[in-house]
Design a protein around this motif. Structure first.
Motif, mmCIF file in Angstrom:
data_model
loop_
_atom_site.group_PDB
_atom_site.id
_atom_site.type_symbol
_atom_site.label_atom_id
_atom_site.label_comp_id
_atom_site.label_asym_id
_atom_site.label_seq_id
_atom_site.Cartn_x
_atom_site.Cartn_y
_atom_site.Cartn_z
ATOM 1 N N ARG A 81 18.363 19.668 5.309
ATOM 2 C CA ARG A 81 18.659 18.928 6.531
ATOM 3 C C ARG A 81 17.883 17.625 6.468
ATOM 4 N N GLN A 82 18.285 16.664 7.280
ATOM 5 C CA GLN A 82 17.620 15.370 7.289
ATOM 6 C C GLN A 82 17.391 14.918 8.732
ATOM 7 N N ILE A 83 16.196 14.416 8.986
ATOM 8 C CA ILE A 83 15.911 13.771 10.267
ATOM 9 C C ILE A 83 16.428 12.353 10.148
ATOM 10 N N GLN A 84 17.322 11.984 11.048
ATOM 11 C CA GLN A 84 17.905 10.644 11.053
ATOM 12 C C GLN A 84 17.705 10.015 12.425
ATOM 13 N N GLY A 85 16.489 9.869 12.816
ATOM 14 C CA GLY A 85 16.172 9.237 14.079
ATOM 15 C C GLY A 85 15.151 10.022 14.859
ATOM 16 N N LEU A 86 14.129 9.323 15.304
ATOM 17 C CA LEU A 86 13.070 9.902 16.128
ATOM 18 C C LEU A 86 12.507 8.769 16.963
ATOM 19 N N ALA A 87 12.369 8.998 18.247
ATOM 20 C CA ALA A 87 11.761 7.991 19.119
ATOM 21 C C ALA A 87 11.113 8.674 20.316
ATOM 22 N N GLY A 98 6.073 13.375 19.912
ATOM 23 C CA GLY A 98 6.712 13.162 18.622
ATOM 24 C C GLY A 98 6.527 14.365 17.709
ATOM 25 N N ARG A 99 5.333 14.884 17.670
ATOM 26 C CA ARG A 99 5.058 16.064 16.839
ATOM 27 C C ARG A 99 5.881 17.256 17.304
ATOM 28 N N ARG A 100 5.963 17.459 18.614
ATOM 29 C CA ARG A 100 6.769 18.571 19.143
ATOM 30 C C ARG A 100 8.237 18.410 18.763
ATOM 31 N N LEU A 101 8.743 17.173 18.804
ATOM 32 C CA LEU A 101 10.130 16.933 18.413
ATOM 33 C C LEU A 101 10.353 17.210 16.926
ATOM 34 N N VAL A 102 9.445 16.745 16.079
ATOM 35 C CA VAL A 102 9.574 16.991 14.640
ATOM 36 C C VAL A 102 9.535 18.491 14.365
ATOM 37 N N GLU A 103 8.604 19.194 14.970
ATOM 38 C CA GLU A 103 8.506 20.643 14.755
ATOM 39 C C GLU A 103 9.752 21.349 15.265
ATOM 40 N N ALA A 104 10.304 20.903 16.389
ATOM 41 C CA ALA A 104 11.536 21.504 16.919
ATOM 42 C C ALA A 104 12.700 21.271 15.961
ATOM 43 N N VAL A 121 11.712 6.686 6.007
ATOM 44 C CA VAL A 121 10.890 5.919 6.936
ATOM 45 C C VAL A 121 10.546 4.586 6.274
ATOM 46 N N LEU A 122 10.532 3.539 7.066
ATOM 47 C CA LEU A 122 10.180 2.231 6.522
ATOM 48 C C LEU A 122 8.714 2.222 6.099
ATOM 49 N N GLY A 123 8.438 1.621 4.956
ATOM 50 C CA GLY A 123 7.092 1.597 4.406
ATOM 51 C C GLY A 123 6.056 1.008 5.341
ATOM 52 N N ALA A 128 4.543 6.244 12.152
ATOM 53 C CA ALA A 128 5.518 7.303 11.864
ATOM 54 C C ALA A 128 5.128 8.062 10.610
ATOM 55 N N ARG A 129 4.671 7.356 9.591
ATOM 56 C CA ARG A 129 4.277 8.026 8.352
ATOM 57 C C ARG A 129 3.108 8.980 8.601
ATOM 58 N N ARG A 130 2.153 8.571 9.425
ATOM 59 C CA ARG A 130 1.025 9.459 9.764
ATOM 60 C C ARG A 130 1.517 10.700 10.509
ATOM 61 N N LEU A 131 2.447 10.504 11.442
ATOM 62 C CA LEU A 131 3.001 11.637 12.183
ATOM 63 C C LEU A 131 3.662 12.624 11.225
ATOM 64 N N TYR A 132 4.525 12.116 10.344
ATOM 65 C CA TYR A 132 5.230 12.997 9.424
ATOM 66 C C TYR A 132 4.255 13.713 8.491
ATOM 67 N N GLU A 133 3.254 13.014 8.003
ATOM 68 C CA GLU A 133 2.251 13.654 7.151
ATOM 69 C C GLU A 133 1.511 14.747 7.914
ATOM 70 N N ALA A 134 1.183 14.506 9.172
ATOM 71 C CA ALA A 134 0.509 15.511 9.997
ATOM 72 C C ALA A 134 1.395 16.737 10.217
ATOM 73 N N CYS A 135 2.710 16.544 10.120
ATOM 74 C CA CYS A 135 3.676 17.640 10.276
ATOM 75 C C CYS A 135 4.018 18.302 8.940
ATOM 76 N N GLY A 136 3.310 17.931 7.875
ATOM 77 C CA GLY A 136 3.501 18.584 6.592
ATOM 78 C C GLY A 136 4.485 17.912 5.645
ATOM 79 N N PHE A 137 4.977 16.743 5.976
ATOM 80 C CA PHE A 137 5.879 16.017 5.078
ATOM 81 C C PHE A 137 5.068 15.307 3.999
ATOM 82 N N VAL A 138 5.646 15.225 2.806
ATOM 83 C CA VAL A 138 5.025 14.509 1.694
ATOM 84 C C VAL A 138 6.020 13.485 1.166
ATOM 85 N N VAL A 139 5.486 12.422 0.584
ATOM 86 C CA VAL A 139 6.334 11.392 -0.006
ATOM 87 C C VAL A 139 6.947 11.942 -1.287
ATOM 88 N N GLU A 140 8.265 11.850 -1.381
ATOM 89 C CA GLU A 140 8.969 12.285 -2.588
ATOM 90 C C GLU A 140 9.436 11.100 -3.414
#
Length: 165
Positions: A81-87, A98-104, A121-123, A128-140
């Motif tokens: 699946r892909q996240i295509q938008g978060l605000a 934001g964290r609750r939305l990502v986890e949901a 995510v834009l470089g 946003a990058r910090r949020l995603y990293e805190a949620c367990g995402f890694v740069v691929e």
């Protein structure tokens, strides 16, 4: 800070007007590659349906959203699946919404049988990058200078998180 009154729910067609206002209010070149939405632009259309969105509702007001969809229409890619938008509305940022939305979104993807969830995510979007990293995402991976925004070339960073195990 905990948001005990925060409700995460699926979007509904009747959310269109309030959701569109939130999308216009949260638009920023820090996070968006598309032009700023106009007053008459609909959020929902044949490619962006209400069931693809989870909304954060606080005190009866939509204060955030996340869109989670299959990464591609291919059967061989059905497990991703892909996240295509978060605000999140600027008036309530910093409260963990934001964290609750990502986890949901991750929970919903897992419930649909996904093993992985990815996003782009834009470089230059460090928050946003910090949020995603805190949620367990890694740069691929990263596509250098993939976008030209306001006269600056910006990298497109691909991040992902496994949902199994």
């Amino acid at each position: 800070m905990q948001n005990d009154d925060l409700i995460i729910r699926s979007a509904r067609p009747e959310d269109e007007r309030e959701f569109a206002a939130l999308e216009r209010a949260t638009w920023t070149p820090l996070a968006d590659v598309s032009p700023q939405p106009t007053e008459d632009k609909a959020v929902f259309d044949e490619r962006h349906t209400p069931e693809q969105y989870l909304l954060a509702v606080l005190d009866g007001r939509i204060v955030g959203y996340v869109r989670q969809v299959p990464a591609t229409p291919l059967a061989s890619n059905r497990h991703v699946r892909q996240i295509q938008g978060l605000a999140v509305d600027g008036t309530v940022r910093g409260r963990g919404i934001g964290r609750r939305l990502v986890e949901a979104a991750c929970d919903a993807a897992r419930a649909e049988g996904a093993r992985k969830i990815s996003l782009r995510v834009l470089g230059w979007n460090a928050p946003a990058r910090r949020l995603y990293e805190a949620c367990g995402f890694v740069v691929e991976g990263s596509l250098a200078e993939e976008f030209l925004i306001d006269g600056s070339y910006v990298d497109d960073v691909w991040m992902a998180r496994t949902l199994h195990g």
